[in-house]
Scaffold this active site. Structure first.
Site, PDB file in Angstrom:
ATOM      1  N   ASP A 192       0.864  -1.182   0.000  1.00  5.39           N
ATOM      2  CA  ASP A 192       0.000   0.000   0.000  1.00  5.39           C
ATOM      3  C   ASP A 192       0.897   1.228   0.000  1.00  5.39           C
ATOM      4  O   ASP A 192       1.399   1.659   1.050  1.00  5.39           O
ATOM      5  CB  ASP A 192      -0.925  -0.009   1.222  1.00  5.39           C
ATOM      6  CG  ASP A 192      -1.955   1.121   1.173  1.00  5.39           C
ATOM      7  OD1 ASP A 192      -1.832   1.993   0.285  1.00  5.39           O
ATOM      8  OD2 ASP A 192      -2.874   1.118   2.016  1.00  5.39           O
ATOM      9  N   ASP A 286       0.982  -2.028 -27.606  1.00  6.98           N
ATOM     10  CA  ASP A 286       1.443  -2.379 -26.254  1.00  6.98           C
ATOM     11  C   ASP A 286       2.612  -3.353 -26.311  1.00  6.98           C
ATOM     12  O   ASP A 286       3.620  -3.193 -25.609  1.00  6.98           O
ATOM     13  CB  ASP A 286       0.300  -3.010 -25.464  1.00  6.98           C
ATOM     14  CG  ASP A 286      -0.673  -1.983 -24.913  1.00  6.98           C
ATOM     15  OD1 ASP A 286      -0.250  -0.858 -24.619  1.00  6.98           O
ATOM     16  OD2 ASP A 286      -1.859  -2.318 -24.770  1.00  6.98           O
TER      17      ASP A 286
END
Length: 441
Positions: A192, A286
């Site tokens: 996080d 991509d």
């Protein structure tokens, strides 16, 4: 205004005149000593310490043969001259140069060989903070060759590509085939980064890693303290790699493979005249951008080995897809002729021997240079001696001039047999061709 990803489907004149393409050196303005002023496709990878440079134009055939033999193998000029006289090394003529004109290893599966193969990138650690496709496929290339790639994911659902239900053809656990194809050989770690503890942990990882890779927006990275300047302070040897949508300079906005492809002019070049623009699909931009990003990282690591310094590398979707369009975009940039930018019918092919034709059961692609020798060989292979003697097709210029009529004739001939028969016939005659298959094939 609502930060939705969309772009206008442009033609090649858009990148040719786009300030951002020039500012990021995706398009170069050049002066050639014989051709004059023209545009060219530039460099799709950005590197702060070792940027790509234009040192010379494309060389003439064999231009540096003597130079290479003398400098690398110690040959004398007399030796070189002898080899040239014998025809061993071909032409060694020089050519003028022109400068840029400035403007503004994986765990073995059951039954596999348990001998541990050499890993080219063993010892290289990559922090892979990427999502979707371009960034992950770059990291996968590095992982495939032995780098320790740690895929840093957000708490909860992780990489957004894990949850794309519309393409979840083979659901297994928490991944789908879209995620699977670009994330092999990696480790996954959830951090996080919005918490001080998470950022401190990540800093400690940065201090012992070689590469930081991300395709998140620059603003998002800076908001959590992951900008280049700060991480370079944590680890001066770090190669900091980003995959932006449109390049590190100029506009920054959400980007997907298809929206960037729309800007390049490629979509309006595909399909038959009068038909809607065609998205090349397959995540082509991509995938290509990921390859270029991996290349840039390897160049930066090589530079670091020589100097001890890391740097910022950027390979963008825009730069990659402009390079992907090179076979038709480059002649447009050099001439600004719409001949290279517009959709063209297969019936208007300048070389009828390099074209698509429908056999009895499927289409095939014939790829022959338009020479008299090839024309005679093709007519003999397909058994159309009467066509071979047609004065309209007597030489390459006449075949080009009457290409529509010749394509009509070849359409009528090739539709009479199945593709497999033609392929056997072409193989025996040494004619390059291929059936146009579907995925099941």
């Amino acid at each position: 205004e609502n930060e939705l990803s969309a772009d206008i489907v442009e033609k090649y004149d858009y990148p040719a005149a786009d300030d951002q393409a020039v500012a990021n050196r995706y398009i170069l303005n050049l002066d050639h000593p014989s051709y004059g002023r023209f545009q060219s496709i530039g460099f799709p990878i950005h590197m702060t310490e070792t940027p790509a440079r234009l040192a010379r134009m494309a060389p003439c055939v064999g231009q540096h043969s003597g130079e290479v033999l003398e400098e690398l193998l110690g040959y004398s000029p007399a030796d070189v001259e002898t080899l040239e006289f014998q025809g061993i090394i071909g032409a060694t003529r020089s050519a003028p140069t022109a400068a840029l004109r400035p403007r503004g290893i994986a765990t073995n599966v059951a039954g596999a060989d348990r001998a541990s193969p050499a890993k080219a990138l063993d010892g290289i650690r990559v922090l892979d903070l990427t999502v979707w496709f371009q960034g992950p496929v770059c990291a996968q290339h590095l992982a495939d060759f032995g780098a320790e790639v740690i895929h840093i994911e957000r708490p909860g659902h992780g990489d957004q590509a894990r949850g794309v239900r519309s393409i979840n053809a083979v659901p297994v656990a928490d991944w789908n085939q879209y995620f699977l194809v670009v994330n092999r050989n990696k480790k996954s770690m959830v951090i996080d980064l919005k918490t001080p503890t998470g950022r401190n942990l990540f800093d400690r990882l940065v201090a012992v890693s070689d590469v930081f890779l991300s395709n998140l927006g620059t603003e998002s990275l800076k908001a959590v303290g992951l900008d280049y300047e700060r991480l370079a302070f944590v680890n001066p040897r770090l190669v900091y790699a980003t995959n932006t949508g449109y390049g590190p300079r100029g506009a920054s906005k959400p980007a997907f493979d298809m929206t960037v492809q729309a800007l390049t002019g490629m979509m309006t070049r595909l399909s038959e005249p009068g038909q809607p623009p065609v998205y090349l699909g397959l995540g082509a931009g991509d995938a290509y951008g990921g390859l270029l990003s991996a290349l840039g990282i390897m160049i930066a690591l090589h530079w670091r080995d020589k100097t001890g310094r890391g740097q910022h590398v950027d390979a963008s979707l825009y730069g990659a897809q402009l390079l992907l369009a090179a076979p038709s975009l480059q002649p447009y940039l050099a001439t600004h002729s719409n001949f290279y930018a517009d959709q063209r019918s297969r019936r208007e092919a300048r070389n009828p021997l390099w074209n698509r034709y429908q056999a009895l059961d499927r289409w095939l692609f014939l790829c022959l240079e338009n020479t008299d020798e090839n024309w005679e060989g093709f007519c003999k292979a397909v058994g159309c001696d009467d066509v071979a003697g047609d004065p309209r097709f007597g030489d390459d210029e006449q075949r080009r001039e009457h290409s529509g009529a010749l394509i009509d004739i070849l359409d009528a001939i090739l539709v009479e047999r199945i593709a497999a028969d033609w392929m056997s016939c072409f193989a025996d005659a040494g004619i390059p061709a291929a059936p146009i298959n579907v995925l099941a094939d």
